[in-house]
Design a protein around this motif. Structure first.
Motif, mmCIF file in Angstrom:
data_model
loop_
_atom_site.group_PDB
_atom_site.id
_atom_site.type_symbol
_atom_site.label_atom_id
_atom_site.label_comp_id
_atom_site.label_asym_id
_atom_site.label_seq_id
_atom_site.Cartn_x
_atom_site.Cartn_y
_atom_site.Cartn_z
ATOM 1 N N LEU A 86 -10.265 26.866 -48.982
ATOM 2 C CA LEU A 86 -8.842 26.587 -49.125
ATOM 3 C C LEU A 86 -8.514 25.167 -48.678
ATOM 4 N N LEU B 255 -6.822 22.094 -51.010
ATOM 5 C CA LEU B 255 -5.624 21.331 -50.666
ATOM 6 C C LEU B 255 -5.909 19.833 -50.654
ATOM 7 N N GLN C 227 2.383 19.369 -49.899
ATOM 8 C CA GLN C 227 1.528 20.476 -49.472
ATOM 9 C C GLN C 227 0.547 20.032 -48.390
ATOM 10 N N THR D 84 -9.002 32.389 -49.742
ATOM 11 C CA THR D 84 -8.837 32.231 -51.182
ATOM 12 C C THR D 84 -9.048 33.591 -51.826
ATOM 13 N N LEU E 110 -2.617 31.563 -44.228
ATOM 14 C CA LEU E 110 -2.288 30.976 -45.522
ATOM 15 C C LEU E 110 -3.305 31.464 -46.543
ATOM 16 N N MET F 272 -4.506 31.487 -50.747
ATOM 17 C CA MET F 272 -4.409 31.024 -52.124
ATOM 18 C C MET F 272 -4.628 32.238 -53.016
ATOM 19 N N LEU G 81 0.218 29.460 -53.315
ATOM 20 C CA LEU G 81 0.019 29.407 -51.870
ATOM 21 C C LEU G 81 1.027 30.328 -51.206
ATOM 22 N N ARG H 10 4.988 25.627 -54.040
ATOM 23 C CA ARG H 10 3.817 26.324 -53.511
ATOM 24 C C ARG H 10 2.849 26.737 -54.619
ATOM 25 N N LEU I 20 -0.374 25.540 -56.508
ATOM 26 C CA LEU I 20 -1.457 24.587 -56.268
ATOM 27 C C LEU I 20 -2.019 24.126 -57.609
#
Length: 390
Positions: A95, A99, A107, A123, A166, A168, A185, A223, A225
């Protein structure tokens, strides 16, 4: 490929080998018995600077590159004696790398500082019906009034899911055509987000793995990605990165186990001589060393491909090769270690059988070995069709 580590990378490898040996390894057997993930130990890893290694300084990092990150991972895997804990780190790393590579400035500024200072990332692509077929996801995002999306569905067997701050989430955006896979996200505690309990597993019992439920989760447009509908391209890079890290982990972990094997075959005697004098015993150690060398070399080649944005197909091919080779080699090594130690290796709590239990998961996690073979074949076939005379 021929790689010469810089002084900084050598220092990172040494530092995190020591961290793994002194902080992770001593309690690994207890964590395995209790099926527990140590959040305090995770915080110690963050406090030691593991996650800042290749993050730009403006986001709270040290400004290093991907090779620095690999060097640190190699050190941790060599010292930790705990594949579960290290694979939790690998899932978080996926993850963080996404990013860094595909995140917007907002982000990165908002989310990276937490990820480098002790938050946990995940993820989530796998679903109960789809397994390793990542493009078969059914999690659906519907455009919401005023912008953003309403995300519903479920993910299964996701590393770090029970403890992630967090996540994904791989989903499909309804109504935009065939290229609909999009990455979202999602943060812990949001309305409609349910993180399930840790699953009880045969191996990797120190890594928290479980389901994620999504019930009309509101995801604002900032949010997403990458691009809406562009999720597969991002995801393929992520999968290649994950599989590369598996190779790094296997090579370092097995290298750390080689002294255990050597000590056993040079001190255990049978029929009047050390068992290591017999060729069929020597062959077990030779195979372990070949797995170490081949996994490391393929992993390094994959890193090189990942660093070239136009080399995604090569990175995917190499990553599947290293995942397949390292997983099969680790399982063989686990079996042979049990064999070398005989009943003592088979006995629960010996520390030897745990390596075999952990190894089995490597043939499944990160895409099954069967899926790696399919990917390798398709890549070779594609290359042949492009240039049949090559």
């Amino acid at each position: 490929m021929d790689l010469t580590w810089t002084d900084r990378q050598d220092e990172l490898r040494r530092r995190f080998t020591v961290f793994g040996r002194e902080r992770v390894a001593p309690d690994s057997a207890r964590r395995d018995r209790e099926e527990s993930f140590d959040r305090g130990l995770w915080q110690e890893l963050a406090d030691a600077g593991f996650w800042t290694v290749n993050v730009p300084k403006r986001y709270g990092g040290d400004g290093g590159d991907l090779w620095d990150h690999v060097a640190a991972f190699e050190g941790l895997a060599r010292g930790a004696d705990d594949c579960g804990f290290v694979l939790t780190a690998a899932a978080h790393a996926g993850l963080q790398q996404l990013l860094l590579r595909y995140g917007t400035e907002e982000q990165k500024e908002t989310l990276l500082p937490g990820l480098v200072s002790g938050a946990i990332g995940a993820t989530a692509a796998t679903e109960a019906a789809g397994g390793s077929h990542v493009s078969a996801v059914t999690t659906t995002a519907r455009p919401a009034p005023g912008g953003g999306f309403s995300l519903s569905g479920g993910k299964s067997h996701i590393t770090n899911a029970p403890v992630a701050d967090l996540m994904m989430i791989v989903g499909r955006v309804a109504g935009i055509g065939p290229r609909d896979i999009t990455l979202f996200l999602v943060e812990k505690g949001g309305r409609g987000v349910e993180q399930g309990e840790q699953e009880s597993l045969l191996g990797l019992r120190t890594s928290p793995l479980g389901p994620i439920g999504l019930d009309d989760v509101e995801v604002p447009p900032e949010r997403v990605l990458g691009q809406v509908g562009g999720g597969l391209d991002v995801l393929y890079w992520c999968l290649a990165f994950d599989r590369m890290i598996y190779g790094v982990i296997v090579s370092a972990h097995l290298e750390a186990l080689l002294p255990t094997a050597i000590d056993r075959i040079t001190t255990r005697r049978a029929f009047g001589s050390p068992i290591g004098e017999h060729q069929y015993i020597q062959d077990k150690v030779v195979d372990m060393q070949v797995t170490v060398a081949a996994s490391r070399a393929l992993s390094y080649s994959t890193v090189d491909a990942l660093l070239h944005p136009d080399d995604t197909h090569r990175a995917s091919l190499l990553a599947s090769c290293v995942k397949l080779l390292s997983a099969e080699g680790l399982v063989r090594a686990g079996l042979e270690l049990v064999q070398l130690f005989g009943h003592a290796g088979f006995e629960s709590g010996s520390g030897i059988e745990r390596h075999l239990r952990d190894a089995v998961a490597f043939r499944i996690a990160g895409g099954t070995n069967e899926m790696q073979k399919k990917n390798i074949f398709n890549q070779v076939l594609r290359a042949h069709r492009r240039d049949p005379d090559q």
